[in-house]
Motif scaffolding. Structure first.
Motif, PDB file in Angstrom:
ATOM      1  N   ASP A  59       0.835  -0.698  -0.190  1.00  0.00           N
ATOM      2  CA  ASP A  59       0.163   0.197  -0.061  1.00  0.00           C
ATOM      3  C   ASP A  59       1.086   1.349  -0.178  1.00  0.00           C
ATOM      4  O   ASP A  59       0.294   1.970   0.737  1.00  0.00           O
ATOM      5  N   GLY A  60       1.784   1.277  -0.522  1.00  0.00           N
ATOM      6  CA  GLY A  60       3.022   2.789  -0.856  1.00  0.00           C
ATOM      7  C   GLY A  60       4.047   2.466   0.015  1.00  0.00           C
ATOM      8  O   GLY A  60       4.426   3.765   0.299  1.00  0.00           O
ATOM      9  N   ALA A  61       3.803   1.939   1.348  1.00  0.00           N
ATOM     10  CA  ALA A  61       4.648   2.226   2.646  1.00  0.00           C
ATOM     11  C   ALA A  61       5.656   1.053   2.968  1.00  0.00           C
ATOM     12  O   ALA A  61       5.053  -0.528   1.404  1.00  0.00           O
ATOM     13  N   LEU A  62       6.905   1.263   3.001  1.00  0.00           N
ATOM     14  CA  LEU A  62       7.733   0.111   3.376  1.00  0.00           C
ATOM     15  C   LEU A  62       7.719  -0.912   5.128  1.00  0.00           C
ATOM     16  O   LEU A  62       7.259  -0.327   5.827  1.00  0.00           O
ATOM     17  N   GLU A  63       6.832  -2.140   4.036  1.00  0.00           N
ATOM     18  CA  GLU A  63       7.049  -2.975   5.556  1.00  0.00           C
ATOM     19  C   GLU A  63       7.766  -4.237   5.950  1.00  0.00           C
ATOM     20  O   GLU A  63       8.313  -4.826   4.658  1.00  0.00           O
ATOM     21  N   ILE A  64       7.948  -4.764   6.764  1.00  0.00           N
ATOM     22  CA  ILE A  64       8.689  -5.952   7.209  1.00  0.00           C
ATOM     23  C   ILE A  64       8.018  -6.321   8.582  1.00  0.00           C
ATOM     24  O   ILE A  64       7.549  -6.170   9.403  1.00  0.00           O
ATOM     25  N   ASP A  65       7.784  -8.702   8.456  1.00  0.00           N
ATOM     26  CA  ASP A  65       7.851  -8.550   9.222  1.00  0.00           C
ATOM     27  C   ASP A  65       8.525  -9.020   9.678  1.00  0.00           C
ATOM     28  O   ASP A  65       9.636 -10.372   9.661  1.00  0.00           O
ATOM     29  N   LEU A  66       9.227  -8.789  11.124  1.00  0.00           N
ATOM     30  CA  LEU A  66      10.320  -9.274  11.850  1.00  0.00           C
ATOM     31  C   LEU A  66      10.292 -10.460  12.642  1.00  0.00           C
ATOM     32  O   LEU A  66       9.717  -9.919  13.513  1.00  0.00           O
ATOM     33  N   ASN A  67      10.502 -11.106  12.376  1.00  0.00           N
ATOM     34  CA  ASN A  67      10.894 -12.763  12.809  1.00  0.00           C
ATOM     35  C   ASN A  67      11.901 -12.808  13.798  1.00  0.00           C
ATOM     36  O   ASN A  67      13.300 -12.564  13.319  1.00  0.00           O
ATOM     37  N   TRP A  68      11.855 -12.649  15.014  1.00  0.00           N
ATOM     38  CA  TRP A  68      12.953 -13.234  15.992  1.00  0.00           C
ATOM     39  C   TRP A  68      12.730 -14.161  16.921  1.00  0.00           C
ATOM     40  O   TRP A  68      11.374 -14.439  17.463  1.00  0.00           O
ATOM     41  N   ARG A  69      13.933 -15.053  17.578  1.00  0.00           N
ATOM     42  CA  ARG A  69      13.393 -15.768  18.532  1.00  0.00           C
ATOM     43  C   ARG A  69      14.958 -15.628  19.581  1.00  0.00           C
ATOM     44  O   ARG A  69      15.791 -14.923  19.809  1.00  0.00           O
ATOM     45  N   TRP A  70      14.364 -16.149  21.466  1.00  0.00           N
ATOM     46  CA  TRP A  70      15.057 -16.098  22.183  1.00  0.00           C
ATOM     47  C   TRP A  70      14.881 -17.369  22.788  1.00  0.00           C
ATOM     48  O   TRP A  70      14.369 -18.267  22.756  1.00  0.00           O
ATOM     49  N   THR A  71      16.544 -18.071  23.278  1.00  0.00           N
ATOM     50  CA  THR A  71      16.538 -19.842  23.881  1.00  0.00           C
ATOM     51  C   THR A  71      17.169 -19.458  24.948  1.00  0.00           C
ATOM     52  O   THR A  71      17.906 -17.994  25.419  1.00  0.00           O
ATOM     53  N   ASN A  72      16.320 -19.915  26.232  1.00  0.00           N
ATOM     54  CA  ASN A  72      17.157 -19.877  26.967  1.00  0.00           C
ATOM     55  C   ASN A  72      18.458 -21.345  27.052  1.00  0.00           C
ATOM     56  O   ASN A  72      18.273 -22.130  27.006  1.00  0.00           O
ATOM     57  N   VAL A  73      19.544 -20.300  27.360  1.00  0.00           N
ATOM     58  CA  VAL A  73      21.092 -21.345  26.930  1.00  0.00           C
ATOM     59  C   VAL A  73      22.071 -21.779  28.358  1.00  0.00           C
ATOM     60  O   VAL A  73      22.564 -22.187  27.802  1.00  0.00           O
ATOM     61  N   GLY A  74      20.683 -21.051  29.345  1.00  0.00           N
ATOM     62  CA  GLY A  74      21.301 -22.588  30.413  1.00  0.00           C
ATOM     63  C   GLY A  74      20.685 -23.107  31.302  1.00  0.00           C
ATOM     64  O   GLY A  74      20.474 -24.006  30.105  1.00  0.00           O
ATOM     65  N   ASN A  75      21.189 -23.864  32.696  1.00  0.00           N
ATOM     66  CA  ASN A  75      20.875 -24.519  33.328  1.00  0.00           C
ATOM     67  C   ASN A  75      19.560 -25.006  34.041  1.00  0.00           C
ATOM     68  O   ASN A  75      19.596 -25.890  34.748  1.00  0.00           O
ATOM     69  N   THR A  76      19.477 -23.876  34.139  1.00  0.00           N
ATOM     70  CA  THR A  76      17.833 -23.354  35.237  1.00  0.00           C
ATOM     71  C   THR A  76      16.666 -22.423  34.438  1.00  0.00           C
ATOM     72  O   THR A  76      16.793 -21.724  33.834  1.00  0.00           O
ATOM     73  N   PRO A  77      15.530 -22.883  34.947  1.00  0.00           N
ATOM     74  CA  PRO A  77      14.917 -22.252  33.958  1.00  0.00           C
ATOM     75  C   PRO A  77      14.368 -20.681  34.246  1.00  0.00           C
ATOM     76  O   PRO A  77      15.141 -20.001  35.618  1.00  0.00           O
ATOM     77  N   ALA A  78      14.322 -19.764  33.197  1.00  0.00           N
ATOM     78  CA  ALA A  78      14.233 -18.385  33.357  1.00  0.00           C
ATOM     79  C   ALA A  78      12.497 -18.171  33.646  1.00  0.00           C
ATOM     80  O   ALA A  78      11.112 -19.164  32.789  1.00  0.00           O
TER      81      ALA A  78
END
Length: 197
Positions: A59-78
């Protein structure tokens, strides 16, 4: 006799002083060992941005679907893991100030167990497809979370620069002046820093 008694008391005090110094060193070593144990067993969250993204004209404008993820790389729950995305303007607060604000967010939120990931797709309206788009955009990703038993909130955050890369797709590459989609070029913002607490 009094001289002998005074010498004995002086020797005893000197001996006690050395014992106190040794005990203090032992306590410091125990505190360091406890901190190392906590750091090795705590949750650590890393975030990752999908590198195969495109900037589209919609519709005449610039858009992006920003996909990102995060992972717990430690040893206990966050616990109480909260994620934030924000386009950054030049007069916005610093990343450090934004992290302090994010640390206050403690609403009920999911638990992220070790080796578990979560993700988000943020549809972002970047603005008009004109000469201002050549400068690109800055955005910020922040994840706030807690360690069980520790009242202090932890942060993983960074500032990034988004620019239009080369045209995406064969037709757009053949006619770059008429392109309607571009590969997204995402890099850490120049002179920025990451926050990992």
């Amino acid at each position: 006799m009094n001289v002998v008694g005074l010498l004995f008391i002086w020797a005893q005090l000197r001996s006690n002083q050395e014992l106190v110094r040794a005990a203090a060193k032992g306590a410091d070593a125990a505190a360091v060992a406890a901190r190392i144990a906590l750091m090795s067993e705590r949750p650590w969250i890393q975030h990752f941005i999908d590198q195969n993204l495109t900037i589209e004209v919609r519709d005449g404008a610039l858009e992006i679907d920003l996909n990102w993820r995060w992972t717990n790389v430690g040893n206990t729950p966050a616990i109480r893991v909260v994620h934030l995305f924000k386009l950054v303007k030049d007069d916005d607060v610093s990343l450090y100030d934004a992290c302090e604000t994010a640390a206050l967010l403690i609403s009920p939120a999911p638990i992220l167990f070790p080796d578990q990931s979560s993700q988000s797709s943020e549809p972002v309206l970047l603005g008009p497809n004109d000469e201002t788009a050549a400068a690109g955009w800055r955005f910020r990703l922040i994840i706030a979370y807690s360690i069980p038993g520790d009242p202090e909130r932890r942060i993983t955050a960074g500032d990034y620069r988004l620019k239009k890369g080369r045209p995406a797709g064969q037709a757009n590459r053949m006619y770059p002046d008429m392109a309607v989609s571009w590969e997204a070029d995402i890099q850490p913002a120049v002179l920025s820093y990451a926050v990992n607490t």
